[in-house]
Write a protein that holds these residues in place. Structure first.
Motif, PDB file in Angstrom:
ATOM      1  N   PRO A 527       1.331  -0.101   8.416  1.00 33.61           N
ATOM      2  CA  PRO A 527       0.336  -0.480   7.402  1.00 33.61           C
ATOM      3  C   PRO A 527      -0.587   0.695   7.056  1.00 33.61           C
ATOM      4  O   PRO A 527      -1.009   1.453   7.924  1.00 33.61           O
ATOM      5  N   ASP A 557      -4.384  -3.066   0.630  1.00 37.34           N
ATOM      6  CA  ASP A 557      -3.609  -3.006   1.871  1.00 37.34           C
ATOM      7  C   ASP A 557      -2.123  -2.970   1.548  1.00 37.34           C
ATOM      8  O   ASP A 557      -1.626  -3.781   0.746  1.00 37.34           O
ATOM      9  N   ALA A 559       1.682  -2.989   3.323  1.00 40.03           N
ATOM     10  CA  ALA A 559       2.523  -3.117   4.506  1.00 40.03           C
ATOM     11  C   ALA A 559       3.463  -1.930   4.587  1.00 40.03           C
ATOM     12  O   ALA A 559       3.516  -1.087   3.681  1.00 40.03           O
ATOM     13  N   GLN A 560       4.198  -1.834   5.646  1.00 43.93           N
ATOM     14  CA  GLN A 560       5.120  -0.713   5.836  1.00 43.93           C
ATOM     15  C   GLN A 560       6.070  -0.604   4.650  1.00 43.93           C
ATOM     16  O   GLN A 560       6.788  -1.538   4.310  1.00 43.93           O
ATOM     17  N   GLU A 562       5.667  -0.881   1.626  1.00 48.62           N
ATOM     18  CA  GLU A 562       5.467  -1.836   0.536  1.00 48.62           C
ATOM     19  C   GLU A 562       5.056  -1.120  -0.747  1.00 48.62           C
ATOM     20  O   GLU A 562       4.328  -0.127  -0.718  1.00 48.62           O
TER      21      GLU A 562
END
Length: 854
Positions: A527, A557, A559-560, A562
């Motif tokens: 993240p 934010d 995510a990995q 994303e």
């Protein structure tokens, strides 16, 4: 009036002054206007504007007119307005060396004892939008307003003039904008400007303008029959120093804009000076005593001839034996040379573009009149601009890196730098926080290489590169310059954003918003965050004051790995003309626990956009009619009329290319692959400006684009593309494909449109494994990088329509997108070639497509 960013404004005006200085008075005995020439010094900068224009989005030129009472006797016939018209005609033809669109916007203000703002005389107006008739009409309206609103009266207050001009120019922006004030007066200052606040070192208005990159060009009409000593104040305020006075910091710092001073003995000479402004801003380097002997490495020249009377034609004998007989006005093409001329009864000016590899040697010029050699002046252009060799290169942050550049002509041909006597290069590299990075530049063959050392958190650097080309005989051409943001490859712990060079929102037309998307991609390690702070350094036209960027604030934010998008937009409250700009502060926050934990990468992303207020009386009247109809409860008629009036293509800044390809199962490939990128089909730098003649219908290459409107409110406008020649089919990137390919859909915005044009004979030839075609690519969206154009095209075009459906003897497979099985919401009615009716109706869009003629 020309306007440009501070960093770029420094180079273009040296050339401008030298061009004017090179002029001489006619040597005939007949009375003729003369020009008093002022010796150039090292502090006189006349290359700034031309250097700026190599990458500018706009040129803002403020014509500041003296309207003191003395003009009633010094210019009783108003020749200054004739000169203004010639200047505007010349400026309307100004172009960038790479052919990209540049908005030329002008305004007229005035002064006597007081200052009269441009909005009260002639407000900012774009003069190079539309066809020749549109441009001429716009210029005529500017001249008419200037004559009506600048009546000779009152005194001559230079302090008020400069204070007012600065107010009118400082809201025109700086990123990609060239700014100049052409300051005309026939008198001397009565306000004590040089000894007063206006010329105070650093804090005075003149130094503020120079620091902001605004070029001051002083044009003084001082009749030779006036006995009083000629005043020095305008010269000092323009260039910083005159024989007896100084104004502001002197010498002028090298990173400030310098100025130019020109003095004319009578109004006819002034008209001639106004007529050369186009060459001036394009950076025409004077030949001096070399006359018509043109060196290698020159790709265009200008010839200015001072004549006793109006010329009927001009003969130019090129070194290769080509004879060009040029008309006194307009364009003439012979033997690959193109001459563009303008003239009046005292001069003719011709700009000649050379065919590739030609033009060097001795030229002979004849105007059909007895003209002394001293009355024929030559200046030359390199016709080059700088481009990065690999626009996708992104060296690793925290390491030593390099960027390679080449000088190319308008067609993308790489210049042979060995033909020049000298190529002097210089570079600077600056981080987003303003820190200067260690950098060097050198010439390596035909490349200019910038080497630098970056920090581990440098996500974006601003690279500035200049190259001074000197020909074999010592002519210093206008420097080449590029000033661009480049992205580096950060640690994988960081997220990324795209684009990272700058975000172009496009054009906000009238009160319609302009917007673009930022793509955010999370770190592959875990993240991460991209954080947006409040936009800073907002610069907009006065009419749009108070405008703010519409963009989310705070952290996004991710995510990995994303991917998310963030929209940035601006919406005008009122129509206006000019550039908008801002800085969007962005912080890239790495993965917690990674090697970069606790560090952030700052990106101060430039955001740019353009305000446009198209000058279209028909549309303006129509809008009023529509509003009236709406007010009396006739919405359907108003909607139909609106549909009819808005069925136009957006062609401003349109660039295009025709690419020979072959189409196979995997899509198209170039017949002649691109050097260094053999798998690519489209490269944006290969495109060139499309000279469109209309917004409802125009041709490019093998196709014609047509818009069709209906008065019925139930029928939306349609936009089509069709082959010009018989026996061809077309397939476009705007779905759905037409069954027989006689026409294809087009998009009105033309942000990106790919069109395949295929011969019927090739489709029916069973011996061809791949189908030859011409791929027409039209692009207006500057936010789409070259690397994204091929994927964009292939995601929009179903190439199996060509390789399967249109191939003779090949059955359409069940479930194929080009067959009768379509996604939900779309029903297709189609037939094999030879049927009676063909249409494809998208029930989701409720659009209507009419395949008839205009």
């Amino acid at each position: 009036m020309i306007r440009r960013p501070v960093a770029a404004v420094m180079a273009a005006l040296t050339c401008m002054l030298f061009v004017i200085i090179g002029w001489t008075a006619p040597a005939t005995a007949a009375p003729a206007p003369t020009v008093v020439r002022v010796a150039a010094t090292a502090s006189d900068g006349s290359e700034d504007v031309a250097t700026c224009l190599q990458s500018a989005r706009s040129l803002s030129a403020l014509f500041l007119f003296d309207q003191s009472g003395s003009l009633s006797s010094s210019d009783p016939n108003g020749i200054r307005y004739d000169g203004l018209k010639v200047a505007l005609q010349s400026l309307s033809r100004v172009h960038r060396p790479d052919g990209a669109d540049v908005a030329i916007e002008v305004a007229v203000s005035a002064f006597d004892n007081n200052y009269y703002k441009a909005r009260d005389v002639v407000s900012w107006t774009r003069i190079n939008d539309g066809n020749d008739d549109d441009v001429s009409e716009t210029i005529d309206e500017v001249i008419k307003k200037a004559e009506e609103r600048t009546h000779p009266d009152g005194g001559t207050n230079f302090t008020a003039a400069m204070d007012g001009a600065y107010d009118d120019l400082k809201d025109r922006g700086s990123q990609g904008t060239c700014r100049v004030v052409f300051w005309f007066t026939d008198g001397a200052d009565e306000s004590g400007a040089v000894s007063g606040d206006a010329c105070r070192v650093d804090s005075g208005v003149v130094d503020q303008m120079r620091r902001d990159g605004i070029v001051i060009v002083g044009l003084q009409l001082w009749p030779s029959n006036i006995i009083d000593p000629r005043p020095d104040d305008l010269e000092a305020m323009s260039t910083g120093k005159s024989p007896t006075l100084e104004c502001g910091r002197h010498p002028i710092p090298s990173d400030w804009a310098r100025g130019v001073f020109i003095r004319a003995d009578d109004s006819a000479a002034l008209r001639r000076l106004f007529g050369t402004l186009g060459n001036i801003v394009n950076g025409c380097a004077p030949q001096g005593d070399r006359g018509g002997v043109i060196d290698p490495g020159v790709r265009a020249m200008n010839v200015t001839i001072h004549t006793p009377k109006q010329v009927k034609a001009v003969r130019l004998d090129a070194p290769d034996g080509t004879v060009i007989t040029a008309a006194p006005r307009g364009s003439t093409t012979q033997g690959g040379y193109t001459a563009l001329a303008q003239s009046d009864d005292t001069y003719v000016s011709l700009t000649v573009d050379f065919p590739p590899g030609e033009g060097a040697g001795e030229w002979t010029v004849s105007a059909g009149q007895a003209v002394a050699n001293d009355d024929i002046e030559f200046c030359v252009f390199s016709g080059l601009h700088l481009v990065r060799v690999d626009p996708t290169a992104a060296p690793k942050a925290g390491k030593a890196g390099e960027f390679a550049y080449q000088a190319v002509d308008k067609d993308g041909n790489v210049a042979d730098l060995s033909v020049y006597k000298d190529v002097a290069v210089g570079a600077s590299v600056v981080a987003s926080n303003g820190d200067i990075r260690k950098a060097t530049a050198e010439r390596v063959g035909d490349q200019l290489v910038v080497r630098f050392k970056s920090e581990a958190t440098d996500a974006r650097l601003q690279v500035r590169l200049t190259a001074q080309l000197t020909t074999v005989s010592g002519v210093e051409l206008t420097p080449l310059a590029i000033d661009e943001g480049v992205g580096l490859t950060l640690s994988k712990a960081f997220p990324t954003i795209s684009p990272i060079d700058q975000l172009d929102l496009g054009a906000a037309i009238n009160t319609q918003p302009a917007s673009a998307k930022l793509t955010l991609v999370g770190s592959p390690m875990g993240p991460s965050q991209v954080c947006f702070d409040k936009p800073t350094e907002m610069v907009v036209p006065e009419e749009a004051s108070g405008a703010t960027l519409d963009v989310q604030r705070g952290c996004v934010d991710l995510a990995q790995a994303e991917t998310k998008t963030v929209t940035v937009s601006i919406t005008p409250d009122d129509p206006t003309v000019g550039n908008g700009e801002a800085i969007l502060p962005i912080r890239l926050v790495p993965v917690v626990g990674s090697e970069m934990d606790g560090q952030e990468a700052e990106v101060n992303l430039p955001v740019i956009w353009r305000y446009e207020n198209p000058r279209d009386p028909v549309v303006l009247i129509a809008v009023l009619v529509i509003a009236s109809l709406l007010s009396v409860a006739l919405p359907l008629i108003a909607l139909g009329l609106a549909n009819f009036l808005t069925a136009r293509f957006q062609v401003s800044g349109l660039r295009a290319e025709v690419i020979p390809v072959v189409i196979g199962e995997d899509g198209p490939r170039r017949i002649e692959p691109l050097e260094g990128n053999p798998t690519a089909v489209i490269e944006s730098y290969k495109t060139s400006v499309v000279p469109t003649t209309g917004r409802r219908k125009f041709r490019y290459g093998p196709v014609e684009l047509v818009s069709k409107a209906y008065l019925s409110p139930l029928k939306a406008p349609s936009f089509l593309v069709r082959p010009i020649a018989a026996g061809y089919r077309v397939l476009s990137s705007v779905p759905p494909p037409m069954a027989d390919g006689t026409v294809a859909n087009a998009s009105p915005g033309l942000g990106f449109l790919a069109i395949a044009v295929i011969a019927e004979a090739d489709l029916k030839n069973p011996s061809l494994g791949e189908v030859p075609a011409q791929l027409v690519v039209l692009v207006r969206d500057k936010n789409v990088a070259s690397a994204n154009l091929d994927p964009l095209m292939n995601s929009k075009v179903d190439w199996r329509v060509v390789t399967e459906r249109w191939r003779e003897g090949v059955d359409v497979r069940p479930g194929h997108p080009s067959s009768g099985d379509h996604p939900s919401g779309t029903t297709s009615f189609s037939h094999l070639d030879g049927g009676s009716n063909t249409s494809t109706l998208d029930l989701g869009s409720m659009g209507h497509l009419d395949q008839g003629d205009d």
